[in-house]
Write a protein that holds these residues in place. Structure first.
Motif, PDB file in Angstrom:
ATOM      1  N   ALA A   1     -22.743  -8.352  25.483  1.00 46.91           N
ATOM      2  CA  ALA A   1     -22.208  -7.356  26.282  1.00 46.91           C
ATOM      3  C   ALA A   1     -22.415  -7.554  27.726  1.00 46.91           C
ATOM      4  CB  ALA A   1     -22.727  -5.928  26.086  1.00 46.91           C
ATOM      5  N   SER A   2     -23.605  -8.315  28.086  1.00 44.54           N
ATOM      6  CA  SER A   2     -24.162  -8.376  29.616  1.00 44.54           C
ATOM      7  C   SER A   2     -25.070  -9.401  29.767  1.00 44.54           C
ATOM      8  CB  SER A   2     -24.866  -7.269  30.040  1.00 44.54           C
ATOM      9  OG  SER A   2     -25.980  -6.573  29.521  1.00 44.54           O
ATOM     10  N   SER A   3     -25.287  -9.895  30.981  1.00 43.73           N
ATOM     11  CA  SER A   3     -26.371 -10.992  31.521  1.00 43.73           C
ATOM     12  C   SER A   3     -27.073 -10.145  32.397  1.00 43.73           C
ATOM     13  CB  SER A   3     -25.672 -12.188  31.953  1.00 43.73           C
ATOM     14  OG  SER A   3     -25.310 -12.861  30.779  1.00 43.73           O
ATOM     15  N   SER A   4     -28.234 -10.265  32.525  1.00 40.03           N
ATOM     16  CA  SER A   4     -29.080  -9.694  33.517  1.00 40.03           C
ATOM     17  C   SER A   4     -30.175 -10.651  34.352  1.00 40.03           C
ATOM     18  CB  SER A   4     -30.070  -8.598  33.115  1.00 40.03           C
ATOM     19  OG  SER A   4     -29.158  -7.414  32.849  1.00 40.03           O
ATOM     20  N   PHE A   5     -30.301 -10.667  35.478  1.00 33.76           N
ATOM     21  CA  PHE A   5     -30.988 -11.487  36.345  1.00 33.76           C
ATOM     22  C   PHE A   5     -32.251 -10.848  36.994  1.00 33.76           C
ATOM     23  CE2 PHE A   5     -31.394 -14.581  40.112  1.00 33.76           C
ATOM     24  CZ  PHE A   5     -31.971 -15.703  39.192  1.00 33.76           C
ATOM     25  N   TYR A   6     -33.362 -10.913  36.531  1.00 35.10           N
ATOM     26  CA  TYR A   6     -34.405 -10.264  37.387  1.00 35.10           C
ATOM     27  C   TYR A   6     -35.125 -11.074  38.392  1.00 35.10           C
ATOM     28  CZ  TYR A   6     -33.822  -7.379  32.990  1.00 35.10           C
ATOM     29  OH  TYR A   6     -33.212  -6.516  31.968  1.00 35.10           O
ATOM     30  N   VAL A   7     -35.362 -10.734  39.406  1.00 34.31           N
ATOM     31  CA  VAL A   7     -35.830 -11.214  40.502  1.00 34.31           C
ATOM     32  C   VAL A   7     -36.985 -10.632  41.267  1.00 34.31           C
ATOM     33  CG1 VAL A   7     -35.535 -12.631  42.764  1.00 34.31           C
ATOM     34  CG2 VAL A   7     -33.899 -12.762  40.823  1.00 34.31           C
ATOM     35  N   GLN A   8     -38.150 -11.056  41.387  1.00 35.27           N
ATOM     36  CA  GLN A   8     -39.132 -10.367  42.210  1.00 35.27           C
ATOM     37  C   GLN A   8     -39.842 -11.389  43.311  1.00 35.27           C
ATOM     38  OE1 GLN A   8     -42.348  -9.330  39.919  1.00 35.27           O
ATOM     39  NE2 GLN A   8     -43.866  -9.541  41.435  1.00 35.27           N
ATOM     40  N   PHE A   9     -39.874 -10.962  44.607  1.00 36.73           N
ATOM     41  CA  PHE A   9     -40.314 -11.888  45.485  1.00 36.73           C
ATOM     42  C   PHE A   9     -40.986 -10.875  46.844  1.00 36.73           C
ATOM     43  CE2 PHE A   9     -35.891 -10.948  46.733  1.00 36.73           C
ATOM     44  CZ  PHE A   9     -35.798 -10.661  47.836  1.00 36.73           C
TER      45      PHE A   9
ATOM     46  N   LYS B   1     -23.286  -0.733  42.828  1.00 36.26           N
ATOM     47  CA  LYS B   1     -22.123  -0.930  41.938  1.00 36.26           C
ATOM     48  C   LYS B   1     -20.899  -1.685  42.500  1.00 36.26           C
ATOM     49  CE  LYS B   1     -23.529   1.681  38.194  1.00 36.26           C
ATOM     50  NZ  LYS B   1     -24.189   0.979  36.918  1.00 36.26           N
ATOM     51  N   GLN B   2     -20.444  -2.758  41.649  1.00 30.86           N
ATOM     52  CA  GLN B   2     -19.280  -3.500  42.279  1.00 30.86           C
ATOM     53  C   GLN B   2     -18.262  -3.533  41.069  1.00 30.86           C
ATOM     54  OE1 GLN B   2     -20.305  -6.946  44.879  1.00 30.86           O
ATOM     55  NE2 GLN B   2     -22.111  -6.852  43.619  1.00 30.86           N
ATOM     56  N   HIS B   3     -17.082  -3.801  41.557  1.00 27.62           N
ATOM     57  CA  HIS B   3     -15.808  -3.615  40.832  1.00 27.62           C
ATOM     58  C   HIS B   3     -15.602  -4.936  40.171  1.00 27.62           C
ATOM     59  CE1 HIS B   3     -14.767   0.279  41.903  1.00 27.62           C
ATOM     60  NE2 HIS B   3     -15.012  -0.058  43.156  1.00 27.62           N
ATOM     61  N   GLY B   4     -14.792  -5.124  39.121  1.00 27.96           N
ATOM     62  CA  GLY B   4     -14.325  -6.470  38.257  1.00 27.96           C
ATOM     63  C   GLY B   4     -15.806  -7.136  37.797  1.00 27.96           C
ATOM     64  N   ASP B   5     -15.512  -8.507  37.883  1.00 32.35           N
ATOM     65  CA  ASP B   5     -16.415  -9.088  37.351  1.00 32.35           C
ATOM     66  C   ASP B   5     -17.731  -9.506  38.334  1.00 32.35           C
ATOM     67  OD1 ASP B   5     -15.186 -10.792  39.015  1.00 32.35           O
ATOM     68  OD2 ASP B   5     -14.775 -12.250  37.866  1.00 32.35           O
TER      69      ASP B   5
ATOM     70  N   TYR C   1     -37.904  -6.220  44.129  1.00 31.89           N
ATOM     71  CA  TYR C   1     -37.482  -6.274  42.636  1.00 31.89           C
ATOM     72  C   TYR C   1     -35.962  -5.899  42.677  1.00 31.89           C
ATOM     73  CZ  TYR C   1     -42.530  -5.333  42.291  1.00 31.89           C
ATOM     74  OH  TYR C   1     -43.980  -5.430  42.605  1.00 31.89           O
ATOM     75  N   VAL C   2     -35.391  -7.025  42.134  1.00 29.90           N
ATOM     76  CA  VAL C   2     -33.768  -7.021  41.991  1.00 29.90           C
ATOM     77  C   VAL C   2     -33.400  -6.959  40.528  1.00 29.90           C
ATOM     78  CG1 VAL C   2     -31.550  -7.909  42.608  1.00 29.90           C
ATOM     79  CG2 VAL C   2     -33.732  -8.010  44.042  1.00 29.90           C
ATOM     80  N   VAL C   3     -32.431  -6.311  39.909  1.00 31.12           N
ATOM     81  CA  VAL C   3     -31.846  -6.518  38.608  1.00 31.12           C
ATOM     82  C   VAL C   3     -30.446  -6.769  38.917  1.00 31.12           C
ATOM     83  CG1 VAL C   3     -31.618  -5.905  36.520  1.00 31.12           C
ATOM     84  CG2 VAL C   3     -33.773  -5.328  37.384  1.00 31.12           C
ATOM     85  N   SER C   4     -29.722  -7.832  38.560  1.00 29.44           N
ATOM     86  CA  SER C   4     -28.405  -8.343  38.793  1.00 29.44           C
ATOM     87  C   SER C   4     -27.904  -8.454  37.422  1.00 29.44           C
ATOM     88  CB  SER C   4     -28.355  -9.550  39.911  1.00 29.44           C
ATOM     89  OG  SER C   4     -26.853  -9.544  39.717  1.00 29.44           O
ATOM     90  N   THR C   5     -26.906  -7.264  37.277  1.00 32.29           N
ATOM     91  CA  THR C   5     -26.171  -7.237  35.797  1.00 32.29           C
ATOM     92  C   THR C   5     -24.956  -7.591  35.903  1.00 32.29           C
ATOM     93  OG1 THR C   5     -28.179  -5.928  35.250  1.00 32.29           O
ATOM     94  CG2 THR C   5     -26.264  -5.926  33.801  1.00 32.29           C
ATOM     95  N   ILE C   6     -24.332  -8.243  34.868  1.00 29.58           N
ATOM     96  CA  ILE C   6     -23.077  -8.732  34.911  1.00 29.58           C
ATOM     97  C   ILE C   6     -22.532  -8.197  33.548  1.00 29.58           C
ATOM     98  CG2 ILE C   6     -21.218 -10.700  34.711  1.00 29.58           C
ATOM     99  CD1 ILE C   6     -22.889 -12.209  36.449  1.00 29.58           C
ATOM    100  N   ASN C   7     -21.552  -7.283  33.373  1.00 31.18           N
ATOM    101  CA  ASN C   7     -21.145  -6.653  32.230  1.00 31.18           C
ATOM    102  C   ASN C   7     -19.858  -7.312  31.490  1.00 31.18           C
ATOM    103  OD1 ASN C   7     -23.148  -4.560  31.827  1.00 31.18           O
ATOM    104  ND2 ASN C   7     -22.373  -3.436  33.803  1.00 31.18           N
ATOM    105  N   PHE C   8     -19.804  -7.659  30.648  1.00 30.32           N
ATOM    106  CA  PHE C   8     -18.613  -8.482  29.916  1.00 30.32           C
ATOM    107  C   PHE C   8     -17.671  -7.399  29.413  1.00 30.32           C
ATOM    108  CE2 PHE C   8     -22.066 -11.491  29.364  1.00 30.32           C
ATOM    109  CZ  PHE C   8     -21.857 -12.217  30.644  1.00 30.32           C
ATOM    110  N   ARG C   9     -17.758  -6.209  29.494  1.00 28.72           N
ATOM    111  CA  ARG C   9     -16.612  -5.444  29.165  1.00 28.72           C
ATOM    112  C   ARG C   9     -15.607  -4.858  29.739  1.00 28.72           C
ATOM    113  NH1 ARG C   9     -20.976  -1.345  26.782  1.00 28.72           N
ATOM    114  NH2 ARG C   9     -22.488  -2.873  25.846  1.00 28.72           N
TER     115      ARG C   9
END
Length: 173
Positions: free
Chosen positions: A82-90, A142-146, A165-173
């Motif tokens: 359903a999704s891919s998430s990218f967790y980044v800390q710096f 929140k961003q639109h589309g892909d 701390y960043v969590v970037s998530t791409i939803n495939f639905r």
């Protein structure tokens, strides 16, 4: 006059080189290819933060630009149907934080005080703890589309060197 035959020592030197150089090339290429696959397999199997800079491709796909000079940097990428998430800390400095927020068209004033935007489920995934004893501020994009959505939380406990701390998530639905 018939062509002169090369000295015997030349034959004994050139012939083995013509055989050994290509064989050496094949062996080195195979080893590099094998190493590359093992490294990618280890990254895909990771369940905790990797304390390195993420690749440029990962940063571009998830639209996370880490300011130069940030240190330490850690990341984790997770994927499912359903999704891919990218967790980044710096950890960065004040200018780095401003540069980071500017990539989203935001400034520090957009960060809501005492707001931890990383969900408890997301925090558990990478073992982040957001205790009440720290000075937090956050922002949800929140961003639109892909395009990926971003949950950004900043620890201002050390005002000169905030931790992002960043969590970037791409939803495939």
């Amino acid at each position: 006059m018939p062509p002169r035959k090369p000295p015997r020592w030349v034959q004994w030197t050139v012939v083995p080189l013509l055989i050994l150089v290509p064989i050496g090339y094949v062996i080195i290429s195979a080893e590099q290819s094998r190493d590359s696959g093992e490294e990618k397999q280890q990254q895909a199997a990771a369940t905790t933060l990797t304390h390195l800079w993420p690749t440029k491709v990962q940063r571009r796909i998830y639209e996370v630009t880490i300011p130069s000079g940030s240190d330490p940097v850690a990341y984790l990428e997770t994927n499912n149907w359903a999704s891919s998430s990218f967790y980044v800390q710096f950890r960065t400095n004040q200018g780095g934080l401003d540069t980071f927020l500017a990539q989203y068209g935001k400034s520090r004033s957009a960060l809501a005080d005492a707001d931890v935007t990383v969900s408890p489920k997301q925090a558990r995934t990478v073992r982040w703890t957001f205790g009440a004893d720290r000075r937090w501020a956050g922002l949800k994009l929140k961003q639109h589309g892909d395009k990926p959505d971003h949950n950004i939380t900043v620890d201002f406990s050390d005002t000169d060197h905030p931790v992002v701390y960043v969590v970037s998530t791409i939803n495939f639905r």
